[in-house]
Design a protein around this motif. Sequence first.
Motif, PDB file in Angstrom:
ATOM      1  N   ALA A  11       0.828  -1.197   0.000  1.00 47.06           N
ATOM      2  CA  ALA A  11       0.000   0.000   0.000  1.00 47.06           C
ATOM      3  C   ALA A  11       0.866   1.252   0.000  1.00 47.06           C
ATOM      4  CB  ALA A  11      -0.919   0.011   1.225  1.00 47.06           C
ATOM      5  N   PHE A  12       0.432   2.248  -0.759  1.00 48.11           N
ATOM      6  CA  PHE A  12       1.085   3.560  -0.804  1.00 48.11           C
ATOM      7  C   PHE A  12       0.402   4.455   0.215  1.00 48.11           C
ATOM      8  CE2 PHE A  12       1.223   7.940  -2.405  1.00 48.11           C
ATOM      9  CZ  PHE A  12       2.582   8.113  -2.620  1.00 48.11           C
TER      10      PHE A  12
ATOM     11  N   MET B 232       2.606   6.919  -6.303  1.00 46.69           N
ATOM     12  CA  MET B 232       4.049   6.937  -6.528  1.00 46.69           C
ATOM     13  C   MET B 232       4.404   7.883  -7.670  1.00 46.69           C
ATOM     14  SD  MET B 232       5.614   4.834  -4.384  1.00 46.69           S
ATOM     15  CE  MET B 232       7.168   4.532  -5.221  1.00 46.69           C
ATOM     16  N   ASP B 233       3.571   7.916  -8.694  1.00 48.18           N
ATOM     17  CA  ASP B 233       3.863   8.737  -9.872  1.00 48.18           C
ATOM     18  C   ASP B 233       3.809  10.235  -9.567  1.00 48.18           C
ATOM     19  OD1 ASP B 233       4.241   6.514 -11.481  1.00 48.18           O
ATOM     20  OD2 ASP B 233       2.124   6.416 -12.066  1.00 48.18           O
ATOM     21  N   GLU B 234       3.106  10.630  -8.504  1.00 51.01           N
ATOM     22  CA  GLU B 234       3.017  12.044  -8.144  1.00 51.01           C
ATOM     23  C   GLU B 234       4.227  12.536  -7.367  1.00 51.01           C
ATOM     24  OE1 GLU B 234      -0.533  13.177  -6.139  1.00 51.01           O
ATOM     25  OE2 GLU B 234      -1.879  12.248  -7.613  1.00 51.01           O
ATOM     26  N   LEU B 235       5.033  11.614  -6.827  1.00 52.77           N
ATOM     27  CA  LEU B 235       6.174  12.028  -6.010  1.00 52.77           C
ATOM     28  C   LEU B 235       7.224  12.730  -6.870  1.00 52.77           C
ATOM     29  CD1 LEU B 235       6.629   8.807  -3.843  1.00 52.77           C
ATOM     30  CD2 LEU B 235       5.816  11.028  -3.025  1.00 52.77           C
ATOM     31  N   PRO B 236       7.719  13.890  -6.429  1.00 55.73           N
ATOM     32  CA  PRO B 236       8.747  14.591  -7.208  1.00 55.73           C
ATOM     33  C   PRO B 236      10.107  13.936  -7.037  1.00 55.73           C
ATOM     34  CG  PRO B 236       8.310  15.777  -5.183  1.00 55.73           C
ATOM     35  CD  PRO B 236       7.313  14.653  -5.221  1.00 55.73           C
ATOM     36  N   ALA B 237      11.007  14.196  -7.959  1.00 50.56           N
ATOM     37  CA  ALA B 237      12.370  13.684  -7.844  1.00 50.56           C
ATOM     38  C   ALA B 237      12.977  14.144  -6.521  1.00 50.56           C
ATOM     39  CB  ALA B 237      13.214  14.188  -9.011  1.00 50.56           C
ATOM     40  N   GLY B 238      13.664  13.231  -5.848  1.00 52.00           N
ATOM     41  CA  GLY B 238      14.282  13.553  -4.570  1.00 52.00           C
ATOM     42  C   GLY B 238      13.391  13.304  -3.370  1.00 52.00           C
ATOM     43  N   ALA B 239      12.111  12.979  -3.592  1.00 53.98           N
ATOM     44  CA  ALA B 239      11.214  12.695  -2.477  1.00 53.98           C
ATOM     45  C   ALA B 239      11.686  11.438  -1.748  1.00 53.98           C
ATOM     46  CB  ALA B 239       9.784  12.516  -2.972  1.00 53.98           C
TER      47      ALA B 239
ATOM     48  N   ILE C 255       5.724   2.802   2.236  1.00 57.63           N
ATOM     49  CA  ILE C 255       5.081   1.639   1.636  1.00 57.63           C
ATOM     50  C   ILE C 255       4.919   0.583   2.723  1.00 57.63           C
ATOM     51  CG2 ILE C 255       5.120  -0.026  -0.239  1.00 57.63           C
ATOM     52  CD1 ILE C 255       5.123   2.898  -1.152  1.00 57.63           C
ATOM     53  N   LEU C 256       3.681   0.146   2.920  1.00 61.27           N
ATOM     54  CA  LEU C 256       3.360  -0.823   3.958  1.00 61.27           C
ATOM     55  C   LEU C 256       2.523  -1.951   3.371  1.00 61.27           C
ATOM     56  CD1 LEU C 256       2.172   1.721   6.684  1.00 61.27           C
ATOM     57  CD2 LEU C 256       4.385   0.564   6.641  1.00 61.27           C
ATOM     58  N   ALA C 257       2.471  -3.078   4.071  1.00 59.75           N
ATOM     59  CA  ALA C 257       1.579  -4.155   3.657  1.00 59.75           C
ATOM     60  C   ALA C 257       0.142  -3.708   3.870  1.00 59.75           C
ATOM     61  CB  ALA C 257       1.867  -5.417   4.460  1.00 59.75           C
ATOM     62  N   ALA C 258      -0.671  -3.838   2.840  1.00 63.41           N
ATOM     63  CA  ALA C 258      -2.066  -3.406   2.928  1.00 63.41           C
ATOM     64  C   ALA C 258      -2.824  -4.165   4.019  1.00 63.41           C
ATOM     65  CB  ALA C 258      -2.758  -3.597   1.581  1.00 63.41           C
ATOM     66  N   ALA C 259      -2.506  -5.444   4.188  1.00 63.91           N
ATOM     67  CA  ALA C 259      -3.256  -6.274   5.135  1.00 63.91           C
ATOM     68  C   ALA C 259      -3.181  -5.725   6.554  1.00 63.91           C
ATOM     69  CB  ALA C 259      -2.737  -7.711   5.095  1.00 63.91           C
ATOM     70  N   GLY C 260      -1.997  -5.276   6.981  1.00 60.40           N
ATOM     71  CA  GLY C 260      -1.851  -4.763   8.339  1.00 60.40           C
ATOM     72  C   GLY C 260      -2.701  -3.528   8.576  1.00 60.40           C
ATOM     73  N   LEU C 261      -2.715  -2.626   7.609  1.00 62.91           N
ATOM     74  CA  LEU C 261      -3.531  -1.422   7.732  1.00 62.91           C
ATOM     75  C   LEU C 261      -5.007  -1.773   7.787  1.00 62.91           C
ATOM     76  CD1 LEU C 261      -1.506   0.655   5.154  1.00 62.91           C
ATOM     77  CD2 LEU C 261      -1.743   1.263   7.564  1.00 62.91           C
ATOM     78  N   ARG C 262      -5.438  -2.687   6.962  1.00 64.52           N
ATOM     79  CA  ARG C 262      -6.843  -3.088   6.934  1.00 64.52           C
ATOM     80  C   ARG C 262      -7.246  -3.728   8.262  1.00 64.52           C
ATOM     81  NH1 ARG C 262      -9.492  -4.539   2.231  1.00 64.52           N
ATOM     82  NH2 ARG C 262      -9.804  -6.669   3.025  1.00 64.52           N
TER      83      ARG C 262
ATOM     84  N   ALA D  73      -8.239   3.914   5.689  1.00 64.78           N
ATOM     85  CA  ALA D  73      -8.352   5.294   5.201  1.00 64.78           C
ATOM     86  C   ALA D  73      -6.988   5.932   4.965  1.00 64.78           C
ATOM     87  CB  ALA D  73      -9.157   6.132   6.193  1.00 64.78           C
ATOM     88  N   ARG D  74      -5.930   5.378   5.585  1.00 66.02           N
ATOM     89  CA  ARG D  74      -4.589   5.927   5.378  1.00 66.02           C
ATOM     90  C   ARG D  74      -4.010   5.535   4.016  1.00 66.02           C
ATOM     91  NH1 ARG D  74      -1.846   8.096   9.905  1.00 66.02           N
ATOM     92  NH2 ARG D  74      -0.566   8.923   8.198  1.00 66.02           N
ATOM     93  N   ILE D  75      -4.602   4.541   3.381  1.00 66.21           N
ATOM     94  CA  ILE D  75      -4.085   4.044   2.108  1.00 66.21           C
ATOM     95  C   ILE D  75      -4.514   4.980   0.985  1.00 66.21           C
ATOM     96  CG2 ILE D  75      -4.101   2.132   0.461  1.00 66.21           C
ATOM     97  CD1 ILE D  75      -4.708   0.244   2.804  1.00 66.21           C
ATOM     98  N   ARG D  76      -3.532   5.577   0.314  1.00 70.92           N
ATOM     99  CA  ARG D  76      -3.832   6.454  -0.826  1.00 70.92           C
ATOM    100  C   ARG D  76      -3.951   5.659  -2.118  1.00 70.92           C
ATOM    101  NH1 ARG D  76      -2.839  11.890   0.070  1.00 70.92           N
ATOM    102  NH2 ARG D  76      -4.019  12.129  -1.873  1.00 70.92           N
ATOM    103  N   GLY D  77      -3.359   4.481  -2.140  1.00 69.28           N
ATOM    104  CA  GLY D  77      -3.441   3.641  -3.325  1.00 69.28           C
ATOM    105  C   GLY D  77      -2.773   2.302  -3.077  1.00 69.28           C
ATOM    106  N   TYR D  78      -3.131   1.337  -3.900  1.00 69.78           N
ATOM    107  CA  TYR D  78      -2.531   0.010  -3.819  1.00 69.78           C
ATOM    108  C   TYR D  78      -1.557  -0.155  -4.983  1.00 69.78           C
ATOM    109  CZ  TYR D  78      -6.316  -1.062  -0.547  1.00 69.78           C
ATOM    110  OH  TYR D  78      -7.163  -1.058   0.520  1.00 69.78           O
TER     111      TYR D  78
END
Length: 315
Positions: A109-110, A118-125, A170-177, A183-188
Amino acid sequence: MPETPKKLTIATRASRLALWQAEHVRDRLQELYPLCEVGLLTMTTRGDQILDRSLSKVGGKGLFVKELETALLDGRADLAVHSLKDVPVDLHSPFALSVVLERDDPRDAFVSNGYGSMDELPAGAVVGTSSLRREAQIRQRHPGLVVQPLRGNLDTRLGKLDRGDYAAIILAAAGLRRLGLEARIRGYLPVEQSLPAAGQGALGIEVLEARADMHAWLAPLADPATTACALAERAVSRVLGGSCQVPLAAYAQVQGGTLAVDALVAEPDGSVIIRARAAGPVADAAALGERVAQDLLAKGARPILDRLSMPDASA
């Protein structure tokens, strides 16, 4: 089946996620055996105590199970509940992985407070992750990002994000669920972009192999599809000598009567990622995993594995 159990004790790590997992198993057991008293033995493992170094540098995932195994040996506990991805694939006597429960979402999970993907992150993030597997795949797809280690339990990791130490983690989605933090997951991250670790999203129950009574009592908790996937994924890791020092992923899916297994071995910097895939009957799960592992070796994984597994590879 042996006589219904009267009392069972579950050994578990003391983190909030580990407690949720143990409580989930406790509740399932109490549904099966209403007259049984099921209690928890909470413990702090060495893996929980060492937070200033990556797992690859302090002994790997086995650090999360040793204290729990001691409790099984000395009779303080009857079973231990683990995140399956933390259970070493070379589990030796007198211990046994008795059952694998139904898998939750296996994806990564992102999580970010300022970016949607991930695609929105700027270079150097700065992106935080606890795993070389995730790091290698991120570095290949997003070479402009800075990947830094992220240790601690789930709440600690989220706290570091909220403090501004990272642009995303980046975390495992299962733990957050499981902890109601979906709600903290912005994307998978699709498995094609971030292939999961062997066993990710599944729970495994460890017992003493000689406890025939425990194997019988726990059998109704086993999920056949997840068990087959776990057999294949763990076979990949076992053949390759998978450890925290090596970016290694293995993920299996059951579709009808077919089991498909995908796996990869990578350089930590993402400069090389070797992939393999096999599919066949579900009954051949372990053999399919072994076939994928051999395919990875044939494609050139051995030099990477040998170099990264050397004692000083992560020094």
